[in-house]
Design a protein around this motif. Structure first.
Motif, mmCIF file in Angstrom:
data_model
loop_
_atom_site.group_PDB
_atom_site.id
_atom_site.type_symbol
_atom_site.label_atom_id
_atom_site.label_comp_id
_atom_site.label_asym_id
_atom_site.label_seq_id
_atom_site.Cartn_x
_atom_site.Cartn_y
_atom_site.Cartn_z
ATOM 1 N N ASN A 50 1.231 -0.653 0.035
ATOM 2 C CA ASN A 50 -0.119 0.289 -0.156
ATOM 3 C C ASN A 50 1.094 1.672 -0.128
ATOM 4 O O ASN A 50 0.418 2.613 0.175
ATOM 5 C CB ASN A 50 -0.647 -0.291 1.304
ATOM 6 N N THR A 51 1.966 0.981 0.403
ATOM 7 C CA THR A 51 3.005 2.026 0.053
ATOM 8 C C THR A 51 3.344 2.286 -1.546
ATOM 9 O O THR A 51 3.982 3.484 -1.993
ATOM 10 C CB THR A 51 4.194 2.154 1.331
ATOM 11 N N VAL A 52 3.747 1.390 -2.223
ATOM 12 C CA VAL A 52 4.091 1.034 -3.592
ATOM 13 C C VAL A 52 3.241 1.518 -4.544
ATOM 14 O O VAL A 52 3.012 2.397 -5.439
ATOM 15 C CB VAL A 52 5.018 0.281 -3.622
ATOM 16 N N TYR A 53 2.033 1.249 -4.459
ATOM 17 C CA TYR A 53 0.092 0.633 -5.449
ATOM 18 C C TYR A 53 0.546 2.424 -5.300
ATOM 19 O O TYR A 53 -0.018 2.522 -6.693
ATOM 20 C CB TYR A 53 -0.147 -0.075 -4.534
ATOM 21 N N PRO A 54 0.079 3.517 -4.741
ATOM 22 C CA PRO A 54 -0.095 4.407 -5.225
ATOM 23 C C PRO A 54 0.442 5.302 -5.699
ATOM 24 O O PRO A 54 0.517 5.857 -6.601
ATOM 25 C CB PRO A 54 -0.401 5.222 -3.444
ATOM 26 N N LEU A 116 13.726 6.171 -5.263
ATOM 27 C CA LEU A 116 12.481 6.188 -5.024
ATOM 28 C C LEU A 116 12.294 5.230 -2.566
ATOM 29 O O LEU A 116 12.003 5.610 -2.406
ATOM 30 C CB LEU A 116 11.608 5.595 -5.374
ATOM 31 N N ALA A 117 13.173 4.148 -2.772
ATOM 32 C CA ALA A 117 12.970 3.435 -1.277
ATOM 33 C C ALA A 117 13.436 4.966 -0.517
ATOM 34 O O ALA A 117 12.808 4.966 0.442
ATOM 35 C CB ALA A 117 13.700 2.107 -0.976
ATOM 36 N N GLN A 118 14.909 4.922 -0.853
ATOM 37 C CA GLN A 118 15.676 5.633 -0.068
ATOM 38 C C GLN A 118 14.944 7.170 0.588
ATOM 39 O O GLN A 118 14.414 7.804 1.022
ATOM 40 C CB GLN A 118 16.902 6.373 -0.694
ATOM 41 N N LEU A 119 14.268 8.107 -0.455
ATOM 42 C CA LEU A 119 13.390 8.515 -0.343
ATOM 43 C C LEU A 119 12.323 8.843 0.891
ATOM 44 O O LEU A 119 11.846 9.638 1.597
ATOM 45 C CB LEU A 119 12.928 9.440 -1.638
ATOM 46 N N ILE A 120 11.489 7.790 0.197
ATOM 47 C CA ILE A 120 10.059 7.406 0.801
ATOM 48 C C ILE A 120 10.702 6.763 2.402
ATOM 49 O O ILE A 120 10.244 6.962 3.359
ATOM 50 C CB ILE A 120 9.664 6.610 0.360
ATOM 51 N N LEU A 269 -3.958 11.116 -5.148
ATOM 52 C CA LEU A 269 -2.874 12.639 -4.768
ATOM 53 C C LEU A 269 -2.756 12.294 -3.086
ATOM 54 O O LEU A 269 -1.697 11.572 -2.357
ATOM 55 C CB LEU A 269 -2.789 13.993 -5.041
ATOM 56 N N ILE A 270 -3.961 12.295 -2.150
ATOM 57 C CA ILE A 270 -4.026 12.194 -0.924
ATOM 58 C C ILE A 270 -3.376 11.214 0.009
ATOM 59 O O ILE A 270 -2.926 10.712 0.280
ATOM 60 C CB ILE A 270 -5.221 12.128 -0.868
ATOM 61 N N SER A 271 -3.956 9.634 -1.283
ATOM 62 C CA SER A 271 -2.541 8.310 -0.671
ATOM 63 C C SER A 271 -1.269 8.701 -1.623
ATOM 64 O O SER A 271 -0.752 7.620 -0.699
ATOM 65 C CB SER A 271 -3.297 7.319 -1.631
ATOM 66 N N LEU A 272 -1.147 9.894 -2.213
ATOM 67 C CA LEU A 272 0.278 9.519 -2.566
ATOM 68 C C LEU A 272 1.186 10.242 -1.189
ATOM 69 O O LEU A 272 2.123 10.224 -0.551
ATOM 70 C CB LEU A 272 0.571 9.989 -3.620
ATOM 71 N N VAL A 273 1.005 11.428 -0.337
ATOM 72 C CA VAL A 273 1.091 12.342 0.415
ATOM 73 C C VAL A 273 1.667 10.677 1.768
ATOM 74 O O VAL A 273 2.651 11.181 2.257
ATOM 75 C CB VAL A 273 -0.189 13.156 1.064
ATOM 76 N N ASP A 274 0.781 10.063 2.113
ATOM 77 C CA ASP A 274 0.914 8.974 2.901
ATOM 78 C C ASP A 274 1.875 7.705 2.269
ATOM 79 O O ASP A 274 2.802 8.079 2.762
ATOM 80 C CB ASP A 274 0.338 7.957 3.336
ATOM 81 N N THR A 275 2.144 7.471 0.902
ATOM 82 C CA THR A 275 3.574 7.192 0.684
ATOM 83 C C THR A 275 4.540 7.648 1.078
ATOM 84 O O THR A 275 5.814 7.388 1.465
ATOM 85 C CB THR A 275 3.193 6.756 -1.017
ATOM 86 N N PHE A 276 5.106 9.028 1.070
ATOM 87 C CA PHE A 276 6.202 9.876 0.881
ATOM 88 C C PHE A 276 6.298 10.702 2.503
ATOM 89 O O PHE A 276 7.327 11.276 2.618
ATOM 90 C CB PHE A 276 6.320 11.095 -0.060
ATOM 91 N N THR A 277 4.780 10.106 3.472
ATOM 92 C CA THR A 277 5.279 11.552 4.672
ATOM 93 C C THR A 277 5.752 9.897 5.725
ATOM 94 O O THR A 277 6.269 10.349 6.634
ATOM 95 C CB THR A 277 4.574 12.264 4.498
ATOM 96 N N LEU A 278 4.722 8.459 5.242
ATOM 97 C CA LEU A 278 3.736 8.104 7.053
ATOM 98 C C LEU A 278 5.349 7.689 6.970
ATOM 99 O O LEU A 278 5.463 7.031 7.998
ATOM 100 C CB LEU A 278 2.695 7.607 6.751
ATOM 101 N N PRO A 279 6.108 6.932 6.054
ATOM 102 C CA PRO A 279 7.165 5.757 6.655
ATOM 103 C C PRO A 279 8.355 6.789 7.571
ATOM 104 O O PRO A 279 8.654 6.606 8.299
ATOM 105 C CB PRO A 279 7.953 5.908 5.267
ATOM 106 N N ARG A 280 8.566 7.962 6.969
ATOM 107 C CA ARG A 280 9.803 8.395 7.669
ATOM 108 C C ARG A 280 9.159 8.849 8.676
ATOM 109 O O ARG A 280 10.424 9.133 9.543
ATOM 110 C CB ARG A 280 9.973 9.498 6.179
ATOM 111 N N LEU A 281 7.408 10.052 8.697
ATOM 112 C CA LEU A 281 6.975 10.236 10.591
ATOM 113 C C LEU A 281 7.139 9.019 11.242
ATOM 114 O O LEU A 281 7.172 9.789 12.287
ATOM 115 C CB LEU A 281 5.761 10.851 10.211
ATOM 116 N N LEU A 282 6.762 7.892 10.878
ATOM 117 C CA LEU A 282 6.921 7.045 11.735
ATOM 118 C C LEU A 282 8.377 5.998 12.306
ATOM 119 O O LEU A 282 8.310 5.251 12.880
ATOM 120 C CB LEU A 282 5.999 5.413 11.482
ATOM 121 N N SER A 283 9.604 6.842 11.683
ATOM 122 C CA SER A 283 10.646 6.500 11.698
ATOM 123 C C SER A 283 10.753 6.525 12.918
ATOM 124 O O SER A 283 11.714 5.223 14.106
ATOM 125 C CB SER A 283 11.863 7.010 10.925
#
Length: 549
Positions: A50-54, A116-120, A269-283
């Motif tokens: 669900n991170t990659v698919y959006p 991309l993986a590093q960016l996310i 776009l809203i799903s894509l926001v979680d793709t690029f922010t959620l993993p880093r914010l949960l780090s």
């Protein structure tokens, strides 16, 4: 002439019905496949997927949506005898342009996967990005062929290929998940296998379109032979004029395709926001696999909300031609009545869905995903269904009135709000913060759409009808569902019991809410019958059940 117009109108309606049915089936399959994905792979695999698919969906949308619509339009404009070569030229140029984009994006996903993986913020995403890459080489050509057939008012090839593509995608995904899990593959490899299903589905969809295209070429050759090929194609034999037309055609295609593609980007776009922010914010909350598992738990409720918004979107499309017709007639009173009943209907359906999912979050979670992890987050995610339904209907109503860009801009604003709220809430509240940010973002998009729509049609809803009476119906529903939950509280909440409570709760809640709505006359018989196409049938059913006089 009258018969020709009627047959064309009938053909268009049948084609629209075929495409709508295919879209419903494919979206339903796409949502339901996420349940076995989580059940087989676990929350870590579910989170990676669900991170990659959006992001994959965004690239597919950018590559295909605008060009497919442009091909359909340009082919439809070249239906006169003697323009066969021009129709073929449209298809060839669009296919080439889409394939160039597809190759570029496939290269980005495959070779750029580490970046991309590093960016996310997670190396576990690399196999999933690479698993999805081959699909971008196949989908563009299939989309160009779909546009070609749609330009000929032939919707069956598109419908068949879309359904088969989704069915193959889901089947291959499940088979690979089972096979890879049996040999002990890790979460990253399992997610990569799941994304390979997208490539397999794309190959199947393209195969179907090529079969239809081959049959079309054979039929065209036979028709040309019978008619006289030299006569039919005489207008296209000048090489200079053909080169000139080709030079003019590509810019014209791009002029139509690019705005449509960028407008379509607003939806994911809203799903894509979680793709690029959620993993880093949960780090700060743990290591990579644990973070991906948290993302997976966050995504548990999203397929259920998407089911509601999918149904809302499918029904709301009916309002576009109805509103356009009223707009042409200049019937402001009828437009206001149509807007009023549409807003009320979708607000009530969305409210009931959000409330029901929120109240039944724990048993639904156990029923679908085997445990109750993240039930509080699922309850928050459920509250995106109500604004999501309103976004769907207000967007359709605005498009029917000629405001095509406004809904996309409002979704873009909502995505920016989601980004800001994620940054503030996720570090403090984890995935629940992301869910709350989603409710606020969809709420903002719905509010912006509704404000423009109400101002456009000069309508002021009454507080009693918009909030007070719906709140009373919601309270009645909540009381009934909570009573059921209390009655089942002492029973062991295994998967079977959770399913029984969930299904019974949905039926009970829907029945109580519907009865309260009808009892308080929130929707009158006249308002129900005003719903395009479905209203009269629904009114007849309710009268047969003696729920309306």
């Amino acid at each position: 002439m009258m018969e020709t117009k009627e047959s064309l109108s009938s053909k268009l309606l049948k084609g629209a019905a075929v495409l709508s049915a295919a879209a419903l089936v494919t979206k339903l399959l796409g949502m339901l496949q996420k349940i076995p994905l989580q059940n087989i792979g676990g929350d870590g695999v579910f989170g990676i997927y669900n991170t990659v698919y959006p992001f994959y969906t965004l690239l597919i949308t950018l590559t295909t949506s605008g060009f497919q619509a442009a091909v359909a339009k340009f082919v439809a404009e070249r239906q006169a005898p003697g323009l066969e070569r021009e129709r073929g030229e449209v298809l060839r140029l669009a296919s080439a342009a889409m394939l160039v984009l597809g190759v570029a994006f496939a290269g980005l996903l495959y070779f750029g996967a580490p970046f991309l993986a590093q960016l996310i913020g997670s190396r576990l995403l690399i196999p999933a990005f690479r698993g999805a890459a081959p699909a971008l080489l196949l989908v563009p050509v299939a989309a160009a062929l779909r546009g070609y057939f749609q330009g000929h008012q032939r919707m069956t090839p598109t419908a068949v290929s879309q359904v088969l593509e989704q069915a193959v995608r889901v089947t291959v995904m499940i088979v690979l998940l089972l096979g890879l899990s049996r040999i002990g593959a890790g979460e990253a490899e399992l997610a990569g296998g799941a994304l390979i299903g997208s490539s397999a589905g794309a190959a199947a969809g393209l195969g179907v379109m090529l079969l239809y295209w081959r049959r079309e070429k054979i039929t065209s050759r036979e028709a040309l032979s019978a008619y006289g090929e030299g006569t039919t194609l005489r207008a296209n034999t000048d090489p200079t004029s053909r080169r000139e037309r080709r030079r003019q055609l590509l810019p014209a295609l791009l002029k139509d395709a690019v705005p449509i593609s960028f407008a379509a980007l607003a939806v994911p776009l809203i799903s894509l926001v979680d793709t690029f922010t959620l993993p880093r914010l949960l780090s700060a909350h743990g290591e990579e696999l644990r973070i991906m598992a948290q993302v997976g738990i966050y995504n548990r409720g999203i397929p259920l909300v998407q089911l509601v918004t999918m149904l809302a979107t499918s029904l709301s499309v009916l309002f576009i031609p109805a509103m356009a017709e009223l707009q042409m007639k200049g019937d402001a009173g009828a437009i206001r009545r149509q807007v009023q009943v549409a807003l009320r209907w979708f607000w009530l359906v969305g409210l009931a869905a959000s409330l029901g999912l929120a109240l039944l979050a724990a048993p639904i979670n156990v029923m679908l995903y085997e445990d109750a992890a993240g039930s509080a987050t699922l309850a928050w995610v459920a509250w995106t269904a109500a604004p999501g339904a309103l976004v769907a209907v207000t967007s359709a109503l605005l498009q029917g009135l000629g405001h095509v860009r406004a809904p996309a801009l409002h979704l873009l604003a909502a995505a920016l709000l989601k980004t800001a709220l994620n940054a503030v809430l996720v570090p403090q509240l984890g995935i629940t913060g992301a869910a709350i940010a989603g409710v606020a973002a969809y709420g903002a998009a719905a509010a912006l759409n509704a404000a423009l729509l109400l101002r456009r049609v000069q309508l002021r809803p009454r507080l009693r009808d918009a909030l007070l009476r719906p709140a009373a119906a919601a309270l009645a529903m909540a009381a009934a569902v909570l009573a059921l939950r209390l009655a089942a509280a002492e029973l062991p909440l295994g998967r079977g019991m959770a399913a029984a409570v969930s299904l019974l709760g949905v039926l009970l809640g829907a029945a109580v809410f519907a009865a309260a709505v009808l009892r308080t006359r929130l929707l009158s018989a006249a308002e129900l019958s005003a719903l395009p196409r479905v209203g009269p049938k629904l009114l007849t059913l309710l009268r047969k059940l003696r729920l309306l006089p």
